[in-house]
Motif scaffolding. Sequence first.
Motif, PDB file in Angstrom:
ATOM      1  N   SER A  25      17.874  -7.710 143.113  1.00 59.01           N
ATOM      2  CA  SER A  25      18.791  -8.846 142.976  1.00 59.01           C
ATOM      3  C   SER A  25      18.078 -10.068 142.397  1.00 59.01           C
ATOM      4  O   SER A  25      18.593 -10.763 141.527  1.00 59.01           O
ATOM      5  CB  SER A  25      19.378  -9.227 144.325  1.00 59.01           C
ATOM      6  N   TRP A  26      16.862 -10.285 142.910  1.00 62.82           N
ATOM      7  CA  TRP A  26      16.108 -11.461 142.458  1.00 62.82           C
ATOM      8  C   TRP A  26      15.727 -11.333 140.979  1.00 62.82           C
ATOM      9  O   TRP A  26      15.868 -12.280 140.192  1.00 62.82           O
ATOM     10  CB  TRP A  26      14.868 -11.642 143.334  1.00 62.82           C
ATOM     11  N   SER A  27      15.244 -10.146 140.614  1.00 67.80           N
ATOM     12  CA  SER A  27      14.841  -9.971 139.204  1.00 67.80           C
ATOM     13  C   SER A  27      16.067 -10.015 138.287  1.00 67.80           C
ATOM     14  O   SER A  27      15.993 -10.525 137.157  1.00 67.80           O
ATOM     15  CB  SER A  27      14.072  -8.667 139.008  1.00 67.80           C
ATOM     16  N   SER A  28      17.188  -9.518 138.790  1.00 66.59           N
ATOM     17  CA  SER A  28      18.428  -9.581 137.992  1.00 66.59           C
ATOM     18  C   SER A  28      18.837 -11.051 137.763  1.00 66.59           C
ATOM     19  O   SER A  28      19.250 -11.428 136.660  1.00 66.59           O
ATOM     20  CB  SER A  28      19.527  -8.815 138.724  1.00 66.59           C
ATOM     21  N   LEU A  29      18.659 -11.846 138.802  1.00 64.29           N
ATOM     22  CA  LEU A  29      18.973 -13.275 138.675  1.00 64.29           C
ATOM     23  C   LEU A  29      18.060 -13.939 137.638  1.00 64.29           C
ATOM     24  O   LEU A  29      18.525 -14.691 136.770  1.00 64.29           O
ATOM     25  CB  LEU A  29      18.822 -13.953 140.040  1.00 64.29           C
ATOM     26  N   LEU A  30      16.774 -13.624 137.728  1.00 58.53           N
ATOM     27  CA  LEU A  30      15.831 -14.245 136.781  1.00 58.53           C
ATOM     28  C   LEU A  30      16.119 -13.797 135.343  1.00 58.53           C
ATOM     29  O   LEU A  30      15.982 -14.592 134.400  1.00 58.53           O
ATOM     30  CB  LEU A  30      14.393 -13.901 137.173  1.00 58.53           C
ATOM     31  N   ASN A  31      16.537 -12.542 135.199  1.00 55.50           N
ATOM     32  CA  ASN A  31      16.905 -12.065 133.853  1.00 55.50           C
ATOM     33  C   ASN A  31      18.094 -12.844 133.306  1.00 55.50           C
ATOM     34  O   ASN A  31      18.126 -13.210 132.133  1.00 55.50           O
ATOM     35  CB  ASN A  31      17.252 -10.569 133.899  1.00 55.50           C
ATOM     36  N   GLN A  32      19.063 -13.050 134.191  1.00 55.53           N
ATOM     37  CA  GLN A  32      20.265 -13.815 133.762  1.00 55.53           C
ATOM     38  C   GLN A  32      19.881 -15.232 133.347  1.00 55.53           C
ATOM     39  O   GLN A  32      20.394 -15.762 132.368  1.00 55.53           O
ATOM     40  CB  GLN A  32      21.276 -13.876 134.898  1.00 55.53           C
ATOM     41  N   ILE A  33      18.979 -15.811 134.102  1.00 54.01           N
ATOM     42  CA  ILE A  33      18.548 -17.180 133.774  1.00 54.01           C
ATOM     43  C   ILE A  33      17.820 -17.189 132.429  1.00 54.01           C
ATOM     44  O   ILE A  33      18.019 -18.089 131.601  1.00 54.01           O
ATOM     45  CB  ILE A  33      17.639 -17.746 134.896  1.00 54.01           C
ATOM     46  N   ASN A  34      17.022 -16.146 132.186  1.00 58.04           N
ATOM     47  CA  ASN A  34      16.299 -16.070 130.902  1.00 58.04           C
ATOM     48  C   ASN A  34      17.253 -15.941 129.719  1.00 58.04           C
ATOM     49  O   ASN A  34      16.953 -16.397 128.619  1.00 58.04           O
ATOM     50  CB  ASN A  34      15.321 -14.893 130.919  1.00 58.04           C
TER      51      ASN A  34
END
Lengths: 181, 219
Positions: free
Chosen positions: B66-75
Motif C-alpha cells: 500500500s505504501w509503495s503504491s502510494l509513493l508510485n502515485q505521488i511520483n
Amino acid sequence: MVLAGHKEAFAELIYPYRQSILRLAYRLTGDQEEAFDVAQETFLRSFRYLRRFDLKRSFRNWLFQIATNAARDLIRRQRKENDGIAALAVSIYQQKEGVGTNTLAVESGPKLTIHLRACLSSLSPKERQVFILRDLEGLSIKETASVLSSSSISVRVNLARARRKIREMLEKNDILRRLES
Amino acid sequence: MTCRLVKALLPLYVSLDLSPCLNKRIEAHLASCPRCQKELKAFGAALKTIKEAAQQGETLEWRAASWSSLLNQINQEETPRKPSATLKRRWALASSLAVILIGFIAFSIYKGKIALPWATLTSRATPFITHEQPIDAGPKKELSKKETQEKMTMLLGENKGRPELRRARGKAEPLKAAPESNETNLLPDSLTINLVSQESGLEITLVLNRNFDWKGVVK
C-alpha cells in the motif's frame, strides 16, 4: 524542496505521520480497507495542495484536516452515514462480542475495541469527529476547531454530547463493571 | 451554582475544557456536593475506559504494498508549482480590463447613452397609469377642480388666453365664466357658450356643467 521538484522529499516529509493518519482514518471510517483508501487519498491531496499549506500551521493538523474531509467524502459517497454504520455496529455488538462474525472490526481487536466501535457508531458524524480528534488523538479544543473548520463553541457542544452519549452507552450495557471485574 | 448546571457542564469539566472561571466555580461546588463528585468520577471512568480502548485495540499497520503504491502515485503526479509570473501577469491584465469595461458601462448608463431594460419598461408602462375614467365604468365620479382645468385645457387648446371660439357656421361668444364664490375658486361650476348666427339671428346657448356634461338650452 518538494515544490522545487524533489518528490522523494515528500515521502520523507509524510513518513512520520503515516501511522497517525491511518489510525485516524480507521477511527473515522470504521473499516480497514476504507481507512487505507482515506489515508492514501489524504497523502495524495496533501501533495497536490502542498503549495496552499500555511507554514504557520501545524503540518500534522493540516493532514488531519485533509483526512477528516477525505473520510467524510468517502462516507458520503458510499452512503454509509451514521445510520448505516450505527445499525451495523450496534447489531454486531448486541449479538455477541466478537463471536461468530466475519467483520474486520470485530476480528481485529480485543473486547475494548469492540466497545469503542459500538460507542463511536452511536454518535452523529460531527460528534464522532470531535470526539476522535479531541479525546482519542489528543488535539486541543482550538486545534479541533481548526481541523474541522468550525468554532470552539460548536466543538465544545458536540464534545459534551458525545461524552454524555458514550457514558450512557457504557452504563447501559454495563461495560464499565464488566471490565473492572 | 446548582447541581443541574454542574451536571450539564461535567462532560467538559472532566478534561478542563471550560473557561478557568467556570472551572473554579464547578470546583467550589464539587467540594461541597458528594452527588456531583460521584457523577464526575463516573464520567472520568467512562472517558478513561474509552481512551484505553483506543490505545489498546487499533494496531493497524501500513502494508508495504500500500505504501509503495502510494509513493508510485505521488511520483506520477505533477509537481505542485507556484503560479508562474506569466499567469500572474495575465490575471492582472484580465482584471484591469474588466475594471475598465465595468467603469465604461457604468459611465454610459449614468449619462443615459445606454438605456437599461427596466427603464424602457417603466416608460412603456407609464401610459397605462391614467387618471381618465373608463367610459362604461359605472356612475361618473365628480372631477376635482384641477382635473377639470386640465380637461378644459386639453379640449379648448393650449391657448388659454384665446377670447372666443369659432365654429363652422357660427361665431363663438367669449367664454363666460360663472361667478366665483371666492378667490381660490378658479373654475366655474357651469360653462355657457353662446353661438349666434349672423345671417338668421339664431342664438344657441350651450350650458355645460363641471364635468362637461351637456345640459344645454336651445333658443
